[in-house]
Design an enzyme around this catalytic site. Structure first.
Site, PDB file in Angstrom:
ATOM      1  CG  ASP A  13      -2.141  -0.894   1.022  1.00  0.00           C
ATOM      2  OD1 ASP A  13      -2.470  -1.214  -0.144  1.00  0.00           O
ATOM      3  OD2 ASP A  13      -2.747  -1.283   2.036  1.00  0.00           O
ATOM      4  CB  SER A 172      -3.718  -6.918   7.845  1.00  0.00           C
ATOM      5  OG  SER A 172      -3.180  -5.729   8.350  1.00  0.00           O
TER       6      SER A 172
HETATM    7  N1  ARG Z   1      -6.164  -3.831  16.503  1.00  0.00           N
HETATM    8  C1  ARG Z   1      -4.830  -3.488  16.822  1.00  0.00           C
HETATM    9  C2  ARG Z   1      -4.731  -2.061  17.274  1.00  0.00           C
HETATM   10  O1  ARG Z   1      -5.630  -1.332  17.048  1.00  0.00           O
HETATM   11  C3  ARG Z   1      -3.874  -3.839  15.747  1.00  0.00           C
HETATM   12  C4  ARG Z   1      -3.745  -2.930  14.588  1.00  0.00           C
HETATM   13  C5  ARG Z   1      -2.834  -3.567  13.625  1.00  0.00           C
HETATM   14  N2  ARG Z   1      -2.622  -2.819  12.480  1.00  0.00           N
HETATM   15  C6  ARG Z   1      -2.417  -3.380  11.278  1.00  0.00           C
HETATM   16  N3  ARG Z   1      -2.134  -2.589  10.313  1.00  0.00           N
HETATM   17  N4  ARG Z   1      -2.530  -4.676  11.085  1.00  0.00           N
HETATM   18  O2  ARG Z   1      -3.788  -1.640  17.876  1.00  0.00           O
END
Ligand code: ARG
Length: 395
Positions: A13, A172
């Site tokens: 991205d 991800s």
């Molecule tokens: N849900 C987690 C948070 O808000 C993880 C975020 C992870 N980000 C990602 N780009 N996969 O801190």
């Protein structure tokens, strides 16, 4: 022409974001911030130039990350909703700071991040950026361009962009020194168990090495040595993570409440963070006053909420840390942790500042506790209860 500083990870991205922003008429300065994620960031920097950045920088922010973000989180035993050690949440305000610094140095008038419109990370970036540099325009190309992952790959292929990661990862991933966040794909079904291939820092408890005992030495609230060996903070976190992870400890599988309102199923691996938080909290119980500690536990959870919700730059966080900081100097000593079978257990602790007094606690003969004082204590302590019951008890 406007100049944009882009938070660039080297992934699909933010790589596509470089030519995309260029096509919108911007000059792009790409900044990769090293917070301990794996992979070769220096080759990503070369690629950023090939993708059309006028400048690309690699900023090693690992020490800053540990000292100013991870250690404060450890001192507050920070676990969002009691489980998540804020892996991704902690790095965002630091990356925002770096973006602002580079924008100032390069005379940029805008900054950009690669978050979608559904997550917490956009909130953390934009609230932090607003607090640090309200004059800078914030752009979110990935949120705006309305392309699926397939579209993004086609965009890259059509333009013959030098992008190596066109193979679709089923998850991800966001990773730094404090752990690894895993989202998307099959994990979106909260009933489906997380496949083993999603994990990279921890061994399945079923295949793990036999349990091991770790002795973690803390000085003023931060860990300084493991098994008697003094290590710099980055190596210490890596060493603890490696041992705990190989013993099958450090996985978290949870349903979490995002800032943007919906619940999401999240999987994390944070063997070092979970081990160190457990050890730190235990050492607090040995060295801090009980009433203070009960108060601190409320503040610990409030601090974790602030960090999670993108309110790093807030007066309340400063105030909470000031309160807790009055005592973290006393949290010095050693904690023995047994990691294994998917768990971690504290099996011993000692401190020169221990408030635990064996002479008071012992049931053996060398008793330093004056039991003759107890009856008088209880007659006063129980006085309100006795009075209440005398007035209200039906005969
Ligand atoms: N849900 C987690 C948070 O808000 C993880 C975020 C992870 N980000 C990602 N780009 N996969 O801190």
């Amino acid at each position: 022409m406007s100049r944009v500083v882009l938070a660039y990870s080297g992934g699909l991205d933010t790589s596509v974001a470089i030519p995309w922003l260029k096509e919108q008429g911007h000059e792009v300065v790409a900044v990769a911030v090293d917070v301990g994620q794996p992979g070769e960031l220096s080759s990503a920097i070369d690629r950023a130039y090939e993708l059309g950045a006028i400048e690309a920088r690699l900023v090693d922010a690992r020490t800053d990350y540990v000292e100013r973000f991870v250690w404060p989180a450890l001192k507050m035993n920070a676990l969002y909703q009691g489980l998540y050690p804020l892996v991704s949440a902690l790095s965002r305000p630091l990356i925002a700071e770096v973006l602002v610094d580079v924008a100032r140095e390069t005379g940029a008038d805008a900054v950009a991040h690669g978050c979608t419109g559904k997550g917490n990370d956009q909130v953390r970036f934009e609230v932090s950026l607003g607090a640090l540099a309200p004059d800078l325009r914030v752009m979110a190309p990935v949120r705006d361009w309305d392309m699926t992952r397939g579209d993004t790959i086609s965009y890259a292929v059509e333009r013959n962009l030098p992008i190596t990661t066109t193979k679709k990862s089923p998850y991800s991933i966001d990773e730094n020194l404090w752990g690894r966040s895993i989202e998307c794909g099959v994990l979106e079904d909260p009933w489906a168990s997380c496949p083993e291939d999603a994990y990279a820092l921890t061994v399945s408890p079923a295949d793990a090495a036999p349990s091991q005992d770790l002795e973690v030495t803390f000085d003023k609230g931060v860990p300084v040595a493991v098994n008697g060996e003094y290590l710099d903070p980055i190596n210490l976190i890596e060493a603890v993570g490696k041992i705990a992870g190989s013993c099958g400890f450090g996985r978290i599988d949870m349903v979490e409440d995002r800032v943007v309102g919906f619940k999401s199923r999240e999987v994390y691996e944070a063997p070092a963070a979970l081990t160190l938080i457990k050890a730190h909290a235990d050492l607090e119980s040995l060295t801090l006053d009980g009433r203070f500690l009960r108060q601190k536990r409320h503040l610990d959870s409030q601090w974790a909420d602030l960090a999670y919700e993108g309110l790093w730059f807030s007066p309340l966080r400063d105030a909470i840390e000031a309160f807790a900081g009055t005592t973290s100097d006393h949290v010095t000593g050693d904690v023995r942790v047994r990691v294994g079978s998917g768990g971690a257990a504290i099996i011993g602790r000692r401190s020169p500042n221990a408030l635990y007094d064996e002479a008071a606690a012992t049931y053996e003969s060398d008793d330093g506790f004056d039991q003759s004082a107890s009856p008088g204590f209880m007659s006063l302590w129980g006085l309100p209860a006795k009075r209440w019951s005398t007035v209200h008890r039906t005969p």
